[in-house]
Enzyme design. Structure first.
Site, PDB file in Angstrom:
ATOM      1  N   LYS A 198       2.452  -3.401   7.144  1.00  0.00           N
ATOM      2  CA  LYS A 198       2.655  -3.586   5.704  1.00  0.00           C
ATOM      3  C   LYS A 198       4.087  -3.188   5.318  1.00  0.00           C
ATOM      4  O   LYS A 198       4.713  -3.845   4.489  1.00  0.00           O
ATOM      5  CB  LYS A 198       1.645  -2.756   4.903  1.00  0.00           C
ATOM      6  N   ASN A 209     -11.694  13.712   1.441  1.00  0.00           N
ATOM      7  CA  ASN A 209     -12.770  12.832   1.911  1.00  0.00           C
ATOM      8  C   ASN A 209     -14.121  13.534   1.857  1.00  0.00           C
ATOM      9  O   ASN A 209     -15.126  12.941   1.468  1.00  0.00           O
ATOM     10  CB  ASN A 209     -12.485  12.366   3.341  1.00  0.00           C
ATOM     11  N   THR A 240       0.825  -1.211   0.000  1.00  0.00           N
ATOM     12  CA  THR A 240       0.000   0.000   0.000  1.00  0.00           C
ATOM     13  C   THR A 240       0.859   1.261   0.000  1.00  0.00           C
ATOM     14  O   THR A 240       1.985   1.248   0.525  1.00  0.00           O
ATOM     15  CB  THR A 240      -0.912  -0.003   1.256  1.00  0.00           C
ATOM     16  N   ASP A 241       0.305   2.350  -0.521  1.00  0.00           N
ATOM     17  CA  ASP A 241       1.033   3.630  -0.471  1.00  0.00           C
ATOM     18  C   ASP A 241       1.105   4.161   0.966  1.00  0.00           C
ATOM     19  O   ASP A 241       1.868   5.089   1.240  1.00  0.00           O
ATOM     20  CB  ASP A 241       0.386   4.667  -1.408  1.00  0.00           C
ATOM     21  N   GLU A 242       0.333   3.552   1.869  1.00  0.00           N
ATOM     22  CA  GLU A 242       0.348   4.030   3.263  1.00  0.00           C
ATOM     23  C   GLU A 242       1.695   3.772   3.950  1.00  0.00           C
ATOM     24  O   GLU A 242       1.978   4.353   4.994  1.00  0.00           O
ATOM     25  CB  GLU A 242      -0.799   3.406   4.067  1.00  0.00           C
ATOM     26  N   TYR A 275      -1.384  -0.542  11.136  1.00  0.00           N
ATOM     27  CA  TYR A 275      -1.634  -1.243   9.856  1.00  0.00           C
ATOM     28  C   TYR A 275      -0.509  -0.960   8.869  1.00  0.00           C
ATOM     29  O   TYR A 275       0.109  -1.884   8.325  1.00  0.00           O
ATOM     30  CB  TYR A 275      -2.975  -0.801   9.262  1.00  0.00           C
TER      31      TYR A 275
HETATM   32  N1  LIG Z   1      -8.354  -1.636  -0.091  1.00  0.00           N
HETATM   33  C1  LIG Z   1      -7.434  -0.766  -0.498  1.00  0.00           C
HETATM   34  O1  LIG Z   1      -7.751   0.373  -0.840  1.00  0.00           O
HETATM   35  C2  LIG Z   1      -5.973  -1.171  -0.539  1.00  0.00           C
HETATM   36  C3  LIG Z   1      -5.047  -0.275  -1.057  1.00  0.00           C
HETATM   37  C4  LIG Z   1      -3.703  -0.667  -1.157  1.00  0.00           C
HETATM   38  C5  LIG Z   1      -3.324  -1.926  -0.742  1.00  0.00           C
HETATM   39  N2  LIG Z   1      -4.238  -2.777  -0.214  1.00  0.00           N
HETATM   40  C6  LIG Z   1      -3.782  -4.120   0.191  1.00  0.00           C
HETATM   41  O2  LIG Z   1      -4.465  -5.052  -0.646  1.00  0.00           O
HETATM   42  C7  LIG Z   1      -4.697  -6.270   0.060  1.00  0.00           C
HETATM   43  C8  LIG Z   1      -6.175  -6.616   0.004  1.00  0.00           C
HETATM   44  O3  LIG Z   1      -6.918  -5.547   0.588  1.00  0.00           O
HETATM   45  P1  LIG Z   1      -8.500  -5.613   0.687  1.00  0.00           P
HETATM   46  O4  LIG Z   1      -8.991  -4.233   0.776  1.00  0.00           O
HETATM   47  O5  LIG Z   1      -9.011  -6.523  -0.376  1.00  0.00           O
HETATM   48  O6  LIG Z   1      -8.658  -6.328   2.107  1.00  0.00           O
HETATM   49  P2  LIG Z   1      -9.917  -7.073   2.751  1.00  0.00           P
HETATM   50  O7  LIG Z   1      -9.860  -6.772   4.205  1.00  0.00           O
HETATM   51  O8  LIG Z   1     -11.165  -6.750   1.994  1.00  0.00           O
HETATM   52  O9  LIG Z   1      -9.616  -8.621   2.511  1.00  0.00           O
HETATM   53  C9  LIG Z   1      -8.617  -9.305   3.194  1.00  0.00           C
HETATM   54  C10 LIG Z   1      -8.842 -10.805   2.981  1.00  0.00           C
HETATM   55  O10 LIG Z   1      -7.766 -11.489   3.621  1.00  0.00           O
HETATM   56  C11 LIG Z   1      -8.292 -12.562   4.383  1.00  0.00           C
HETATM   57  N3  LIG Z   1      -7.386 -12.832   5.503  1.00  0.00           N
HETATM   58  C12 LIG Z   1      -7.153 -12.036   6.577  1.00  0.00           C
HETATM   59  N4  LIG Z   1      -6.267 -12.625   7.390  1.00  0.00           N
HETATM   60  C13 LIG Z   1      -5.910 -13.804   6.812  1.00  0.00           C
HETATM   61  C14 LIG Z   1      -5.000 -14.850   7.157  1.00  0.00           C
HETATM   62  N5  LIG Z   1      -4.303 -14.814   8.296  1.00  0.00           N
HETATM   63  N6  LIG Z   1      -4.881 -15.899   6.319  1.00  0.00           N
HETATM   64  C15 LIG Z   1      -5.601 -15.956   5.164  1.00  0.00           C
HETATM   65  N7  LIG Z   1      -6.481 -15.015   4.805  1.00  0.00           N
HETATM   66  C16 LIG Z   1      -6.621 -13.940   5.603  1.00  0.00           C
HETATM   67  C17 LIG Z   1      -9.666 -12.100   4.832  1.00  0.00           C
HETATM   68  O11 LIG Z   1     -10.509 -13.186   5.176  1.00  0.00           O
HETATM   69  C18 LIG Z   1     -10.138 -11.330   3.606  1.00  0.00           C
HETATM   70  O12 LIG Z   1     -10.781 -12.193   2.694  1.00  0.00           O
HETATM   71  C19 LIG Z   1      -4.184  -6.035   1.473  1.00  0.00           C
HETATM   72  O13 LIG Z   1      -2.903  -6.612   1.567  1.00  0.00           O
HETATM   73  C20 LIG Z   1      -4.100  -4.524   1.612  1.00  0.00           C
HETATM   74  O14 LIG Z   1      -3.075  -4.159   2.490  1.00  0.00           O
HETATM   75  C21 LIG Z   1      -5.553  -2.423  -0.097  1.00  0.00           C
END
Ligand SMILES: NC(=O)c1ccc[n+]([C@@H]2O[C@H](COP(=O)([O-])OP(=O)(O)OC[C@H]3O[C@@H](n4cnc5c(N)ncnc54)[C@H](O)[C@@H]3O)[C@@H](O)[C@H]2O)c1
Length: 318
Positions: free
Chosen positions: A157, A252, A125-127, A153
């Site tokens: 990451k 936001n 993530t960019d965070e 968080y």
């Molecule tokens: N949502 C965003 O805007 C965003 C932006 C940049 C990066 N990301 C990254 O993208 C990835 C997905 O994000 P998201 O928004 O889809 O998240 P989400 O919370 O919607 O989904 C996470 C999934 O991971 C599963 N999970 C959690 N812990 C687990 C474990 N220990 N073992 C197996 N599965 C597990 C959960 O059941 C869920 O299905 C993350 O790594 C997040 O850091 C998200």
């Protein structure tokens, strides 16, 4: 190509699975997901009967289970989406973020080394870069910018990213990292900003916005993020980090006003609430590298993508 996709019952992972199976006829996907509160098996219903897809419930931090699965399935690549992903929850209880996001990533990479898996991709993530001031709109984070995570968080990451780079250097793991801006689109959990605001607007409730609402995020449609990961997997260089963002910055409060306009919700229902501790002001990434090296461009125009997203949730599918 056989892919192990972790976290595929979550927002971005599920969209990635749909896109990959649609785009690549020869792609087989095994999804490993713990089904935490954030994972929904029903989201994967459209692909459950596809012979190229298999779902396995399990924890990425369970080292033996991960190794057994990888020895059985012998994937060509692992794409790690699995994470605890909600900043507010990480502030209340960081422990599970450290376990899943850091130890889980290490368990997957160790299994890759043991099984001779050709590729590992970490979805970051960019965070991890922390935030930028609001009054210098020209500033953006590049892939070499220092890691200055603000929340537990983001720190978890960033820690995983450091581990990935260490595994590349120490063990020669063929790994890449993508650092994406905020995603929007279908199948996002109801606790996140956009689905939450839509739900409040539809329920006739106040729409709670942190602080003054001036915090700025760059919004990227989830399918553009998935396309970037697909490209990085196939053509990205080992050991490289790629920023992914649309350059589509919105405060936001402007985003929530847009949701109100689309749903005919009076703006007076927007309620400013006490700010999140350590709340990042602005995120913005320089995406020149992925554009130049891999020819990636975001395809979804923001206003159009948001209108479709709002309609999707308003249609009761969220
Ligand atoms: N949502 C965003 O805007 C965003 C932006 C940049 C990066 N990301 C990254 O993208 C990835 C997905 O994000 P998201 O928004 O889809 O998240 P989400 O919370 O919607 O989904 C996470 C999934 O991971 C599963 N999970 C959690 N812990 C687990 C474990 N220990 N073992 C197996 N599965 C597990 C959960 O059941 C869920 O299905 C993350 O790594 C997040 O850091 C998200």
């Amino acid at each position: 190509m056989v892919l192990l996709v972790t976290g595929g019952a979550g927002f971005i992972g599920a969209n990635f699975i749909f896109d990959m199976l649609r785009r690549h006829a020869d792609c087989r996907i095994v999804c490993l997901d713990k089904l935490t509160y954030a994972g929904r098996l029903e989201t994967l219903a459209p692909v459950m009967d596809d012979p190229r897809f298999r779902f396995v419930r399990g924890d990425i931090a369970d080292r033996e289970a991960v190794l057994r699965l990888m020895q059985r399935e012998r994937p060509d690549a692992v794409v790690n989406f699995a994470a605890e992903s909600h900043v507010d929850r990480s502030i209340e209880d960081p422990g599970v973020f450290l376990r899943t996001n850091i130890l889980g990533t290490a368990a997957l990479m160790d299994a890759c080394l043991r099984c001779g898996t050709a590729r590992f991709h970490q979805v970051s993530t960019d965070e991890v870069y922390g935030d930028l001031p609001l009054d210098q709109p020209g500033l953006r984070f590049g892939e070499q910018s220092p890691l200055r995570a603000s929340s537990p968080y983001a720190a978890s990451k960033a820690s995983a990213d450091l581990l990935v780079m260490a595994y590349v250097r120490t063990y020669g793991l063929n790994a890449t990292i993508s650092r994406s801006a905020n995603n929007y689109g279908p199948h996002q959990h109801g606790e996140k900003l956009i689905p939450r605001m839509i739900a409040c607007a539809l329920a006739g409730e106040p729409l709670p916005v942190y602080g003054t609402g001036e915090n700025v995020r760059d919004w990227l449609h989830v399918t553009d993020h998935c396309a970037a990961i697909d490209l990085i997997l196939r053509r990205g260089r080992a050991g490289e980090i790629y920023n992914v963002g649309a350059g589509c910055e919105r405060s936001n409060i402007d985003l929530v006003r847009m949701i109100c306009r689309e749903l005919g919700c009076p703006q007076e229902r927007i309620a400013l609430v006490p700010d999140r501790p350590g709340h990042d002001l602005r995120y913005a990434v320089d995406t020149d590298k992925i554009r130049r090296e891999l020819g990636w461009r975001p395809q979804v125009e923001f206003e159009q993508g948001m209108r479709e997203t709002i309609r999707w949730y308003a249609g009761g599918r969220g």
